[in-house]
Design an enzyme around this catalytic site. Structure first.
Site, PDB file in Angstrom:
ATOM      1  N   ILE A 159      63.307 -35.059   7.243  1.00  0.00           N
ATOM      2  CA  ILE A 159      63.063 -35.511   8.547  1.00  0.00           C
ATOM      3  C   ILE A 159      62.863 -37.016   8.759  1.00  0.00           C
ATOM      4  O   ILE A 159      63.410 -37.813   9.503  1.00  0.00           O
ATOM      5  CB  ILE A 159      62.129 -34.688   9.357  1.00  0.00           C
ATOM      6  CG1 ILE A 159      62.575 -33.070   9.314  1.00  0.00           C
ATOM      7  CG2 ILE A 159      61.672 -35.300  10.622  1.00  0.00           C
ATOM      8  CD1 ILE A 159      61.503 -32.293   9.941  1.00  0.00           C
ATOM      9  N   ASN A 203      54.326 -38.576   8.760  1.00  0.00           N
ATOM     10  CA  ASN A 203      55.187 -37.693   8.521  1.00  0.00           C
ATOM     11  C   ASN A 203      55.066 -36.928   7.284  1.00  0.00           C
ATOM     12  O   ASN A 203      55.574 -35.860   7.323  1.00  0.00           O
ATOM     13  CB  ASN A 203      56.812 -38.143   8.803  1.00  0.00           C
ATOM     14  CG  ASN A 203      57.632 -37.066   8.473  1.00  0.00           C
ATOM     15  OD1 ASN A 203      57.894 -36.077   9.141  1.00  0.00           O
ATOM     16  ND2 ASN A 203      58.277 -37.533   7.461  1.00  0.00           N
ATOM     17  N   SER A 244      54.043 -29.371  13.899  1.00  0.00           N
ATOM     18  CA  SER A 244      54.861 -28.301  13.599  1.00  0.00           C
ATOM     19  C   SER A 244      54.665 -27.227  14.739  1.00  0.00           C
ATOM     20  O   SER A 244      53.500 -27.172  15.436  1.00  0.00           O
ATOM     21  CB  SER A 244      54.517 -27.659  12.492  1.00  0.00           C
ATOM     22  OG  SER A 244      55.368 -26.589  12.001  1.00  0.00           O
ATOM     23  N   TYR A 286      48.818 -24.432   6.098  1.00  0.00           N
ATOM     24  CA  TYR A 286      49.792 -25.312   6.696  1.00  0.00           C
ATOM     25  C   TYR A 286      49.511 -25.175   8.208  1.00  0.00           C
ATOM     26  O   TYR A 286      49.569 -26.192   8.982  1.00  0.00           O
ATOM     27  CB  TYR A 286      51.125 -24.697   6.129  1.00  0.00           C
ATOM     28  CG  TYR A 286      52.341 -25.596   6.818  1.00  0.00           C
ATOM     29  CD1 TYR A 286      52.716 -26.900   6.346  1.00  0.00           C
ATOM     30  CD2 TYR A 286      52.748 -25.148   8.203  1.00  0.00           C
ATOM     31  CE1 TYR A 286      53.806 -27.665   6.916  1.00  0.00           C
ATOM     32  CE2 TYR A 286      54.067 -25.953   8.654  1.00  0.00           C
ATOM     33  CZ  TYR A 286      54.413 -27.463   8.103  1.00  0.00           C
ATOM     34  OH  TYR A 286      55.357 -27.838   8.705  1.00  0.00           O
ATOM     35  N   LYS A 333      48.241 -28.096  10.829  1.00  0.00           N
ATOM     36  CA  LYS A 333      49.165 -28.705  11.850  1.00  0.00           C
ATOM     37  C   LYS A 333      48.576 -28.500  13.226  1.00  0.00           C
ATOM     38  O   LYS A 333      48.535 -29.391  13.805  1.00  0.00           O
ATOM     39  CB  LYS A 333      50.613 -28.124  11.830  1.00  0.00           C
ATOM     40  CG  LYS A 333      51.643 -28.229  10.478  1.00  0.00           C
ATOM     41  CD  LYS A 333      51.741 -29.850  10.391  1.00  0.00           C
ATOM     42  CE  LYS A 333      52.835 -30.026   9.148  1.00  0.00           C
ATOM     43  NZ  LYS A 333      53.019 -31.345   9.041  1.00  0.00           N
ATOM     44  N   ILE A 345      63.693 -26.650  10.437  1.00  0.00           N
ATOM     45  CA  ILE A 345      64.617 -27.884  10.366  1.00  0.00           C
ATOM     46  C   ILE A 345      64.944 -27.799   8.967  1.00  0.00           C
ATOM     47  O   ILE A 345      64.305 -27.556   8.060  1.00  0.00           O
ATOM     48  CB  ILE A 345      63.957 -29.226  10.635  1.00  0.00           C
ATOM     49  CG1 ILE A 345      63.402 -29.351  12.097  1.00  0.00           C
ATOM     50  CG2 ILE A 345      64.972 -30.291  10.395  1.00  0.00           C
ATOM     51  CD1 ILE A 345      64.208 -29.321  13.193  1.00  0.00           C
ATOM     52  N   THR A 380      65.910 -28.932   6.006  1.00  0.00           N
ATOM     53  CA  THR A 380      65.527 -29.904   4.767  1.00  0.00           C
ATOM     54  C   THR A 380      65.003 -29.335   3.729  1.00  0.00           C
ATOM     55  O   THR A 380      65.261 -28.162   3.240  1.00  0.00           O
ATOM     56  CB  THR A 380      64.125 -30.940   5.194  1.00  0.00           C
ATOM     57  OG1 THR A 380      63.145 -29.916   5.046  1.00  0.00           O
ATOM     58  CG2 THR A 380      64.350 -31.415   6.629  1.00  0.00           C
TER      59      THR A 380
HETATM   60  P1  NAD Z   1      60.684 -32.811   2.684  1.00  0.00           P
HETATM   61  O1  NAD Z   1      59.953 -32.235   1.771  1.00  0.00           O
HETATM   62  O2  NAD Z   1      62.084 -33.145   2.828  1.00  0.00           O
HETATM   63  O3  NAD Z   1      60.092 -34.299   2.779  1.00  0.00           O
HETATM   64  C1  NAD Z   1      58.620 -34.519   2.551  1.00  0.00           C
HETATM   65  C2  NAD Z   1      58.549 -36.222   2.061  1.00  0.00           C
HETATM   66  O4  NAD Z   1      57.185 -36.381   2.016  1.00  0.00           O
HETATM   67  C3  NAD Z   1      59.363 -36.421   0.799  1.00  0.00           C
HETATM   68  O5  NAD Z   1      59.874 -37.485   0.342  1.00  0.00           O
HETATM   69  C4  NAD Z   1      57.716 -36.286  -0.103  1.00  0.00           C
HETATM   70  O6  NAD Z   1      58.253 -37.356  -1.433  1.00  0.00           O
HETATM   71  C5  NAD Z   1      56.817 -37.058   0.681  1.00  0.00           C
HETATM   72  N1  NAD Z   1      55.331 -36.833   0.570  1.00  0.00           N
HETATM   73  C6  NAD Z   1      54.819 -35.682   0.101  1.00  0.00           C
HETATM   74  N2  NAD Z   1      53.536 -35.791  -0.316  1.00  0.00           N
HETATM   75  C7  NAD Z   1      53.219 -37.014  -0.266  1.00  0.00           C
HETATM   76  C8  NAD Z   1      52.258 -37.850  -0.192  1.00  0.00           C
HETATM   77  N3  NAD Z   1      50.970 -37.292  -0.591  1.00  0.00           N
HETATM   78  N4  NAD Z   1      52.158 -39.259  -0.107  1.00  0.00           N
HETATM   79  C9  NAD Z   1      53.542 -39.615   0.407  1.00  0.00           C
HETATM   80  N5  NAD Z   1      54.489 -39.045   0.556  1.00  0.00           N
HETATM   81  C10 NAD Z   1      54.363 -37.684   0.442  1.00  0.00           C
HETATM   82  O7  NAD Z   1      60.287 -32.203   4.230  1.00  0.00           O
HETATM   83  P2  NAD Z   1      60.564 -32.527   5.665  1.00  0.00           P
HETATM   84  O8  NAD Z   1      61.107 -31.079   6.061  1.00  0.00           O
HETATM   85  O9  NAD Z   1      61.333 -33.624   5.990  1.00  0.00           O
HETATM   86  O10 NAD Z   1      58.944 -32.489   6.250  1.00  0.00           O
HETATM   87  C11 NAD Z   1      58.658 -33.858   6.854  1.00  0.00           C
HETATM   88  C12 NAD Z   1      57.557 -33.266   7.793  1.00  0.00           C
HETATM   89  O11 NAD Z   1      57.952 -32.373   9.052  1.00  0.00           O
HETATM   90  C13 NAD Z   1      56.419 -32.748   7.153  1.00  0.00           C
HETATM   91  O12 NAD Z   1      55.069 -33.131   7.806  1.00  0.00           O
HETATM   92  C14 NAD Z   1      56.469 -31.144   7.560  1.00  0.00           C
HETATM   93  O13 NAD Z   1      55.362 -30.601   7.523  1.00  0.00           O
HETATM   94  C15 NAD Z   1      57.134 -31.125   9.039  1.00  0.00           C
HETATM   95  N6  NAD Z   1      57.931 -29.984   9.302  1.00  0.00           N
HETATM   96  C16 NAD Z   1      58.814 -29.760   8.799  1.00  0.00           C
HETATM   97  C17 NAD Z   1      59.723 -28.661   9.626  1.00  0.00           C
HETATM   98  C18 NAD Z   1      60.995 -28.146   8.830  1.00  0.00           C
HETATM   99  O14 NAD Z   1      61.450 -27.049   9.192  1.00  0.00           O
HETATM  100  N7  NAD Z   1      61.544 -28.937   7.682  1.00  0.00           N
HETATM  101  C19 NAD Z   1      59.308 -27.937  10.734  1.00  0.00           C
HETATM  102  C20 NAD Z   1      58.021 -28.416  11.087  1.00  0.00           C
HETATM  103  C21 NAD Z   1      57.392 -29.506  10.422  1.00  0.00           C
END
Ligand code: NAD
Length: 254
Positions: free
Chosen positions: A23, A95, A147, A162, A166, A195, A197
């Site tokens: 994202i 994020n 989220s 989690y 959130k 989403i 990912t």
């Molecule tokens: P992802 O795992 O693809 O990306 C997460 C990124 O965060 C990675 O690049 C990782 O290296 C980085 N990261 C992790 N820990 C870290 C830290 N301590 N310091 C710096 N960077 C760090 O996940 P995503 O799906 O892109 O999620 C992004 C955000 O969206 C998150 O907060 C997740 O909770 C939220 N989210 C995701 C979804 C979904 O369905 N994918 C839904 C709701 C919310």
């Protein structure tokens, strides 16, 4: 000003935590397309650098900064690096986040703390560091990734830490918005549904259940969050603060 022009971010300075992939990367592409200089902040420097290179196609300045958002010294150093490179910070997409799926009764304290540390404490540290700079500037927009899990309990997968983290991000957002409104710093949160990912696509056993449970019958794509985040980042949303925006294909309707 023309309404479409108000969405432009020309000359604005943005950074995105967890911006290397998923994202965060999609939002980085949107900010760069809209004309902002963008810093990619992530634990994974190699991928952050690749993403920053991809953004160069939009003829904006880019930067990759290795940062662990749970470490105050890292976060402060990241802020200094970005301010030195860009001169100011107008937009933060806060994020970085993780999820651990363990039953509550079996979750170790380390697992609980890891999730809260990244998803809540990290969001606070980054918002605080950026907020200090934005208060000095008397302008800025922070968008925290929450989220739909801050509103509902997911099933079938267990993820109490989690969900709690959130829900806390949504309330932290409102608290910061109220404190910083007099300084013209806006703070909002985004609450995505499922989403596609790396966080979700590896859970192949649950995807059919999630899709069936979603009124639109599918997961979202990261790019389907770009519009709302661009709205929140830009001057179009000048009267919007302390709000949470759910984008979930209707998941929370049922
Ligand atoms: P992802 O795992 O693809 O990306 C997460 C990124 O965060 C990675 O690049 C990782 O290296 C980085 N990261 C992790 N820990 C870290 C830290 N301590 N310091 C710096 N960077 C760090 O996940 P995503 O799906 O892109 O999620 C992004 C955000 O969206 C998150 O907060 C997740 O909770 C939220 N989210 C995701 C979804 C979904 O369905 N994918 C839904 C709701 C919310």
């Amino acid at each position: 000003m023309n309404i479409l022009d108000q969405f432009k971010l020309t000359g604005k300075k943005a950074f995105i935590t967890g911006g290397a992939r998923g994202i965060g990367k999609s939002i980085a592409m949107a900010f760069a397309q809209a004309g902002a200089d963008v810093a990619i902040v992530d634990l994974d420097l190699d991928v952050a650098q690749q993403t920053a290179k991809e953004l160069a196609q939009f003829s904006v300045n880019t930067l990759a900064v290795k940062t662990d958002v749970t470490k105050p010294d890292d976060v402060n150093a990241m802020m200094t690096t970005i301010l030195n490179a860009f001169g100011s910070v107008d937009i933060v997409f806060n994020n970085a986040g993780i999820c651990i799926n363990v039953n509550a009764e079996e979750m170790t304290y380390e697992q609980w703390r890891k999730v809260i540390d990244i998803n809540l404490n990290g969001v606070f540290l980054v918002a605080q560091a950026a907020g200090k700079a934005m208060i000095k500037q008397q302008r800025g927009s922070i968008i925290n990734t929450a989220s739909m899990s801050g509103h509902i309990v997911n099933e079938p997968q267990p993820q109490c830490a989690y969900n709690a983290s959130k829900a806390a991000v949504i309330m932290l957002t409102k608290s910061l918005a109220a404190e910083w409104a007099p300084h013209h710093v806006r703070v909002n949160s985004l609450s995505p549904g499922y989403i596609g990912t790396e966080m979700t696509l590896k859970a192949t056993q649950w995807i059919p259940l999630w899709e069936k449970r979603t009124p639109m019958g599918r997961m979202g794509k990261p790019d389907e969050l770009q519009g709302i985040v661009l709205y929140l980042a830009s001057d179009v949303s000048s009267y919007t603060t302390g709000s949470d925006f759910v984008v979930d294909g209707g998941f929370t309707c049922w």
